[in-house]
Enzyme design. Structure first.
Site, short mmCIF file in Angstrom:
data_model
loop_
_atom_site.label_atom_id
_atom_site.label_comp_id
_atom_site.label_asym_id
_atom_site.label_seq_id
_atom_site.Cartn_x
_atom_site.Cartn_y
_atom_site.Cartn_z
N ASP A 143 0.83 -1.19 0.00
CA ASP A 143 0.00 0.00 0.00
C ASP A 143 0.88 1.25 0.00
O ASP A 143 2.02 1.23 0.46
CB ASP A 143 -0.91 0.03 1.23
CG ASP A 143 -2.01 -1.01 1.17
OD1 ASP A 143 -2.24 -1.56 0.09
OD2 ASP A 143 -2.63 -1.27 2.22
N ARG A 144 0.31 2.35 -0.48
CA ARG A 144 1.06 3.60 -0.58
C ARG A 144 1.73 3.99 0.75
O ARG A 144 2.90 4.39 0.77
CB ARG A 144 0.11 4.73 -1.01
CG ARG A 144 0.79 6.10 -1.17
CD ARG A 144 -0.23 7.18 -1.35
NE ARG A 144 -1.05 7.31 -0.14
CZ ARG A 144 -2.15 8.05 -0.05
NH1 ARG A 144 -2.58 8.70 -1.11
NH2 ARG A 144 -2.84 8.11 1.08
#
Length: 343
Positions: A143-144
């Site tokens: 995830d970012r």
């Protein structure tokens, strides 16, 4: 572009996602358009229906339906990176050989492009060509806002072998998280299924009781092992996490469901908080950062060519290190595999 085209996948397309292959070959076609064409069955591979995430193999034939003509100014452009971006990526390399690269992905940088994402690892990896002509390829995602170990392949063949290892669960990933609260059990397994909430473009997962997964449209089974490394009473805990399955937002949704949301997680800040949006989440206050405290600490796998067993650890990002220091937690206390302590 008028008429249907049939195009073979070359060696450079080995193990590439279908949507990425389309964006490389038809940069004027949007992701939304690709998804729609897949849903309608207009894009096919070897005659079969496919999804945007379908992995391609060299030699396959892709059916390309009539597409709009690109505008005159829409031409593939060479990626130009700033000196800061090049330095960021090259300083993040933990290991490199002729077949693969291991990165310590910075928090806050997306792995792949998407809606609103113009700066991401897939694009920045142009800084990691080194002596090769092609940039390395993503093998998995983070995830970012998750930092830590990210594996990239330097050829189509390496990408195919590493992807198969992930699919066969022959790799072992361990994450570290700082959570608000403390699990009732020191170690255990979370088995809630996950289903996407909302429509297209919405990435928020809802947990489904294991007994109800098969009866819930779109739900997929998901399994996460957890082990408590340290804790501060019932206020906070340092957890080791091992995702047995690899669903979207799995660790974040699972921990929130058992009442121990990850500190700084703006989407899964805790149970019963339906209106929580980005920018909120589980906050401990004091000197604890509001950034998400989830880190891919280590990965273990068999090298696809040498057969050697590989193990890599990624240092904590600064905000997590400061939080651990605040609680007086020493990283040397953590075993290489925290789950073996509870065997």
């Amino acid at each position: 572009m008028s008429g249907v085209q049939m195009r073979d996948v070359g060696d450079d397309g080995q193990d590439m996602r279908l949507d990425r292959w389309f964006r490389n070959n038809f940069p004027h076609v949007t992701q939304i358009r690709i998804e729609k064409l897949c849903r309608k069955g207009e894009i096919r591979v070897d005659g079969g229906r496919v999804k945007p995430a379908t992995r391609l193999e060299a030699g396959q034939t892709i059916r390309i339906p009539p597409l709009p003509e690109p505008e005159a100014q829409t031409t593939p452009r060479e990626v130009v990176l700033s000196d800061d971006d090049i330095r960021l990526m090259q300083d993040s390399v933990i290991y490199k050989d002729e077949h693969l690269i291991v990165l310590n992905k910075p928090a806050g940088v997306a792995t792949q492009g998407g809606t609103g994402q113009t700066r991401h690892i897939d694009m920045l990896s142009n800084a990691l060509k080194f002596e090769l002509e092609e940039k390395p390829r993503l093998v998995h995602r983070l995830d970012r806002d998750t930092s830590g170990v990210l594996l990239l392949a330097r050829s189509g063949r390496a990408a195919a072998l590493l992807t198969k290892a992930f699919q066969a669960k022959e790799t072992r990933k361990i994450y570290w998280a700082l959570v608000a609260g403390c699990p009732v059990d020191a170690a255990g397994t979370i088995r809630y299924g996950l289903v996407k909430q909302g429509g297209i473009g919405v990435e928020r997962m809802t947990c489904i009781h294991p007994d109800e997964v098969d009866a819930t449209p779109g739900a997929k089974r998901a399994t996460t092992d957890f082990a408590t490394i340290e804790k501060i009473g019932t206020r906070a805990a340092w957890l080791g996490l091992s995702p047995i399955t690899g669903r979207t937002h799995q660790l974040r949704a699972h921990l929130a469901e058992i009442g121990c949301p990850i500190v700084g997680d703006g989407k899964y800040g805790g149970r019963g908080q339906e209106n929580m949006g980005d920018g909120w989440g589980a906050i401990l206050g004091g000197d604890i950062s509001r950034k998400m405290h989830l880190h891919a600490r280590s990965i273990e796998f068999t090298h696809p060519f040498s057969g050697k067993q590989m193990f890599f650890e990624a240092p904590l990002p600064d905000h997590m290190q400061k939080s651990f220091d605040y609680f007086g937690w020493n990283l040397k206390w953590a075993p290489k595999d925290p789950f073996k302590v509870f065997e």
